[in-house]
Design an enzyme around this catalytic site. Structure first.
Site, PDB file in Angstrom:
ATOM      1  N   GLU A 156      -7.356  -6.060 -10.085  1.00 20.53           N
ATOM      2  CA  GLU A 156      -8.226  -5.398  -9.336  1.00 20.53           C
ATOM      3  C   GLU A 156      -8.442  -4.033 -10.020  1.00 20.53           C
ATOM      4  OE1 GLU A 156      -6.683  -3.971  -5.657  1.00 20.53           O
ATOM      5  OE2 GLU A 156      -4.682  -3.970  -6.035  1.00 20.53           O
ATOM      6  N   LYS A 162       0.837  -1.140  -0.133  1.00 19.58           N
ATOM      7  CA  LYS A 162       0.044   0.073   0.010  1.00 19.58           C
ATOM      8  C   LYS A 162       1.049   1.420  -0.033  1.00 19.58           C
ATOM      9  CE  LYS A 162      -4.607   1.230   1.587  1.00 19.58           C
ATOM     10  NZ  LYS A 162      -5.429   0.769   0.581  1.00 19.58           N
TER      11      LYS A 162
HETATM   12  C1  LIG Z   1      -6.654  -0.249   0.043  1.00 12.43           C
HETATM   13  C2  LIG Z   1      -6.522  -0.862  -1.152  1.00 12.43           C
HETATM   14  C3  LIG Z   1      -7.678  -1.920  -1.200  1.00 12.43           C
HETATM   15  C4  LIG Z   1      -8.778  -2.126  -0.217  1.00 12.43           C
HETATM   16  O1  LIG Z   1      -8.279  -2.608   0.912  1.00 12.43           O
HETATM   17  P1  LIG Z   1      -9.128  -2.606   2.313  1.00 12.43           P
HETATM   18  O2  LIG Z   1      -8.038  -3.302   3.257  1.00 12.43           O
HETATM   19  O3  LIG Z   1     -10.419  -3.511   1.960  1.00 12.43           O
HETATM   20  O4  LIG Z   1      -9.573  -1.427   2.436  1.00 12.43           O
HETATM   21  C5  LIG Z   1      -7.664  -2.422  -2.385  1.00 12.43           C
HETATM   22  N1  LIG Z   1      -6.696  -2.155  -3.617  1.00 12.43           N
HETATM   23  C6  LIG Z   1      -5.863  -1.273  -3.379  1.00 12.43           C
HETATM   24  C7  LIG Z   1      -4.831  -0.964  -4.304  1.00 12.43           C
HETATM   25  C8  LIG Z   1      -5.550  -0.631  -2.067  1.00 12.43           C
HETATM   26  O5  LIG Z   1      -4.604   0.394  -1.830  1.00 12.43           O
END
Ligand SMILES: *Cc1c(COP(=O)(O)O)cnc(C)c1O
Length: 341
Positions: A220, A184
């Site tokens: 995604e 992240k």
């Molecule tokens: C934060 C994020 C998500 C969602 O993650 P959660 O933990 O469910 O909030 C999905 N994809 C990406 C690229 C992210 O940065």
């Protein structure tokens, strides 16, 4: 002052709260948590976060229940994910204790900003880890700053739980194979801003990315994981370049609890037309049900919902997860932490 906030109308924007919490890594160790009322940070101009992308963030929420209790959802999972991200881009890991205490403190110190139960709104928690030490040559920093701020955010679906549309393009990638996709980090978002802008301009809620090596499998959405439902099965992609969503993991568990089968595996693009329901999932919306997906390169359209209404499984999963978050239903998996009575 919070008397002026119309909780039900809040969107996902920054609103100043009273305090944030900070912790510095210097001389080889983490210091004490510090409480600040300043919205600014004092940063060296050669800090590695500014030059070489040593930046990680998290996103989670606190919810006020009917019982007046405030619950934070799955924060230990966010602590772990930030540690994985830190490992991924050679930053100092934030120990669990510091991460959890900082989140709890940030919520407690700003308790007057936790939206009331009836509003359907929540308090968004944003932990941030940055390389703060100066470097000019490319290398990891010697000093780090971890901080947590909070901001109230409105209910995601103000006009009810409705479908949105996605677009597919092969002209942009979000993350490289074997790159930083599973972490992240802000850099992945920088890479997705351009295509995200195109999606918004064309009226789509987001881009659905394909795997960037072969463009054969579904990865995604920009900021949310993908799942599809068919034959009583919850299916979500397995890929080395997607971010492991905690919402997705939770939905997968709830689907199992409801007696559904679950699969985490590669999902070929052609499989899209076989799904009865499709959703994007993440902390912001829990589930964003998908009505149609347009492949802009081939002109093919995948119509998932004929009337723009979410399917029954999306509705059930969404209601179930929200009920746990707000304390309306028992928390069978120990996902919530009560931080105030
Ligand atoms: C934060 C994020 C998500 C969602 O993650 P959660 O933990 O469910 O909030 C999905 N994809 C990406 C690229 C992210 O940065």
């Amino acid at each position: 002052m919070t008397g002026e906030i119309d909780w039900g109308k809040l969107s996902f924007t920054y609103i100043k709260t009273d305090y944030n919490v900070r912790c510095y890594y210097r001389d080889g160790k983490w210091g004490e948590l510090e409480i600040s009322s300043s919205e600014s940070i004092n940063l060296h101009m050669a800090a590695t976060c500014l030059h070489y992308g040593q930046e990680a963030f998290e996103g989670l929420k606190a919810f006020k229940g009917k019982d007046g209790k405030v619950r934070i959802f799955r924060m230990a999972d966010n602590a772990k994910r930030m540690q994985d991200t830190a490992d991924g881009i050679l930053m100092q890991r934030v120990p669990d204790e510091i991460f959890l205490n900082a989140c709890i403190k940030a919520v407690q110190l700003n308790s007057r900003f936790v939206p009331p139960y009836e509003s359907g709104a929540a308090l968004y928690i944003r932990p941030l880890l940055i390389g703060s030490g100066p470097k000019v040559g490319v290398s990891p920093a010697d000093e780090y700053l971890f901080m947590v701020f909070v901001t109230p955010v409105g209910p995601y679906f103000k006009e009810g739980f409705k479908c949105t549309n996605l677009m597919i393009t092969r002209q942009h990638d979000r993350a490289a194979p074997n790159g930083t996709g599973p972490y992240k980090v802000g850099g992945n978002y920088a890479a997705s801003l351009g295509s995200g802008k195109i999606a918004k301009e064309k009226g789509y809620s987001a881009v659905l990315y394909l795997d960037s090596r072969e463009k054969k499998y579904i990865d995604e959405c920009g900021p949310a994981n993908f799942f599809g439902i068919k034959n009583n099965t919850y299916i979500t992609p397995e890929s080395k370049s997607i971010l492991p969503s905690i919402t997705n993991k939770s939905l997968l568990q709830l689907a199992q609890d409801m007696g559904m089968k679950t699969e985490r595996r590669q999902v070929p693009l052609e499989e899209l037309e076989t799904f009865e329901e499709v959703g994007a999932c993440g902390t912001a919306a829990v589930i964003s049900p998908i009505g149609r997906i347009d492949d802009l390169d081939t002109g093919k359209q995948y119509l998932i919902s004929k009337n723009g209404e979410p399917g029954p499984t999306c509705v059930k999963l969404y209601n179930k997860l929200r009920a746990i978050q707000y304390g309306d239903e028992p928390d069978a998996h120990g996902w919530t932490t009560i931080v105030s009575e």
